[in-house]
Structure formats: structure tokens, C-alpha cells
Design an enzyme around this catalytic site. Structure first.
Site, mmCIF file in Angstrom:
data_model
loop_
_atom_site.group_PDB
_atom_site.id
_atom_site.type_symbol
_atom_site.label_atom_id
_atom_site.label_comp_id
_atom_site.label_asym_id
_atom_site.label_seq_id
_atom_site.Cartn_x
_atom_site.Cartn_y
_atom_site.Cartn_z
ATOM 1 C CG ASP A 61 -0.260 0.095 2.527
ATOM 2 O OD1 ASP A 61 -0.149 1.227 3.054
ATOM 3 O OD2 ASP A 61 0.187 -0.942 3.057
ATOM 4 C CG ASP A 64 -5.771 4.236 7.064
ATOM 5 O OD1 ASP A 64 -5.787 4.002 8.291
ATOM 6 O OD2 ASP A 64 -4.746 4.550 6.448
ATOM 7 C CD GLU A 124 -3.276 5.037 10.220
ATOM 8 O OE1 GLU A 124 -2.307 5.546 10.826
ATOM 9 O OE2 GLU A 124 -3.260 4.775 9.006
#
Length: 259
Positions: A57, A142, A144
Site C-alpha cells: 500500500d 483506514d 487511525e
């Protein structure tokens, strides 16, 4: 092994071009990884080397990539950063996506979630910038924390995290016909239980085997290094392993590719 071919029609509307780029992605032709690592870790008996299908990625920070060389070195799949929040587009996304697809790499897009904007707004931004293309991998959300962000360091409570993530996942699933994967780091996983999310997980664990860090949570992709070295890619790059054999990959890709 049965071969599954996907005809990918890549419309370059995001960068102002209308010509379709046709590429054939053969999901059965996986290659073993020929990677190295600038900071290798010994994972013992649960090493990522036990898995045969690997990928990367990346984002604009990897600069220009020789995707043909990367494919030959065992990059079988790649998720490319597309968007962040509700107004940021990775300037290298279109080129990385199209060049990876041309090289025969199974390719998808990911969105970096921003905890100070509504999930629905972020989902619309992703859809605006990531065309629905047959043969692409499912999108990725994603998740985080962002302690070093100059604009948003919020850490919402459990209920809000799950609610907002579900909104994003649901909107993208309706649009692309595939439910996104959820990428998570150990920090957010420990702070907020993400298991209630209805999604396949892509888990980061670069110091210990993923099974030890996430208490045997089922996972689809394991990010095992942030310091990988791959032919065709300058500098460090994230390395990932698919949880299964090449035949499992072919089956999963056949089910989960966007149509």
C-alpha cells in the site's frame, strides 16, 4: 488452476481525461515475493513468509513507481491512497492506479478517515474521486488516530467511532457493490473495540505476529512492515500479506472484485 480474467475499464475523469484504459488483470498469476526490508523483524513460526500472496500500500510519497518491476518482484496487489477527510485528494492516485492496473497488479483505493468531518461527507468525497471500475479491489477505510495532525486530534468515544465508520462503509457498499475492508492500527484497536464493524479487517502488526497482537481476530490482510524494499519502488514501502493460498486469493478476488 482455473484462470479468472477481469477486464478493467479505467476512466480517467479524476484527472480530466475521458479515454478508457483497458487492462487485463489475471488474478491467478500470483508471484512469490522477492522483497527485502530495511529493518527486518524475526516473526518466528508465524512469519509472513508463510503466506504466498503479498502486496503493498502506498501514496504520493513513494514518488514514481516502475509497476512492471514491482509486479515481477511479487507485488500481486496494491491499495493506493485516494482521499483523506472531505477535501484532500492524493495527487498521485490516478497515475498509480492506472499504471499498476496496466502492469497486471490487482489494485484498489483507500480513504484515510478524518475524525473532525462527518462520515457521509467523507464518503461522498471518496466516491467523487474514485470511479467505480470493474476489476478493482474493494475500497478500504483506514482508521487511525492522528495525534500529530495540525487540525484534528480528536479521539471520539466508542459509539461515535462505530456509528461513523458504519455510515462510511454502508455508503460505499451501496455505490461500489462491495463492502470496504477496514484497516486498523493496534493503537486504535486497543482504544476502541472495532470488532462490531461488519467488515473484513486489514491489521497492522510490524513487530509481532498479527495473531498475537490482535488476539486471534480473523483478518484478511496483514501489514507486516513499513520499511519494505521492493524493486521498482524507491525507498521504504508498506508490505502486506494475504491470509490464504494463491487459490484462496483467486477465489476471494473473484468474489470481491468490483463489477
Amino acid at each position: 488452476m482455473r484462470r479468472a480474467f477481469f477486464l478493467v475499464l479505467v476512466f480517467l475523469t479524476a484527472c480530466g481525461r475521458s479515454e478508457p484504459v483497458r487492462t487485463d488483470v489475471n488474478a491467478s498469476q500470483t508471484r512469490p515475493p522477492q522483497f527485502s526490508d530495511a529493518d527486518p523483524v524475526e516473526f518466528g513460526s508465524q512469519s509472513p513468509r508463510n503466506f504466498r500472496v503479498h502486496g503493498v500500500d502506498l501514496s504520493k510519497y513513494q514518488a514514481t513507481i516502475d509497476w512492471n518491476a514491482a509486479k515481477r518482484a511479487g507485488v500481486n496487489f496494491a491499495w493506493i491512497k485516494a482521499t483523506e477527510g472531505g477535501d484532500l485528494l492524493d495527487v498521485a492516485f490516478a497515475a498509480n492506479h492506472d499504471n499498476a492496473a496496466r502492469a497486471g497488479v490487482a489494485v484498489g483505493a483507500y480513504h484515510f478517515f478524518y475524525w473532525c468531518r462527518p462520515a457521509a461527507e467523507q464518503a461522498r468525497w471518496f466516491i467523487r474521486n474514485v470511479p467505480k471500475r470493474a476489476g478493482d479491489l474493494p475500497p478500504v477505510l483506514d482508521l487511525e488516530w492522528t495525534p500529530f495532525s495540525p487540525t484534528c486530534t480528536r479521539r471520539p468515544p466508542q459509539g461515535e467511532v462505530i456509528r461513523e465508520a458504519q455510515i462510511f462503509l454502508d455508503i460505499l457498499e451501496r455505490h461500489y457493490g462491495q463492502r470496504p475492508l477496514v484497516y486498523a492500527t493496534k493503537e486504535i484497536w486497543d482504544d476502541r473495540d472495532l470488532r462490531p464493524l461488519r467488515a473484513e479487517f486489514w491489521l497492522r502488526s510490524t513487530a509481532k505476529p498479527v495473531r498475537e497482537v490482535y488476539d486471534r481476530t480473523p483478518w484478511r490482510i496483514w501489514q507486516y512492515s513499513a520499511t519494505g524494499r521492493v524493486p521498482g519502488i524507491a525507498g521504504d514501502v508498506d508490505l502486506n500479506a494475504f491470509n490464504g493460498s494463491p487459490a484462496d486469493w483467486q477465489s476471494w478476488y473473484g468474489r470481491r472484485a468490483i463489477r
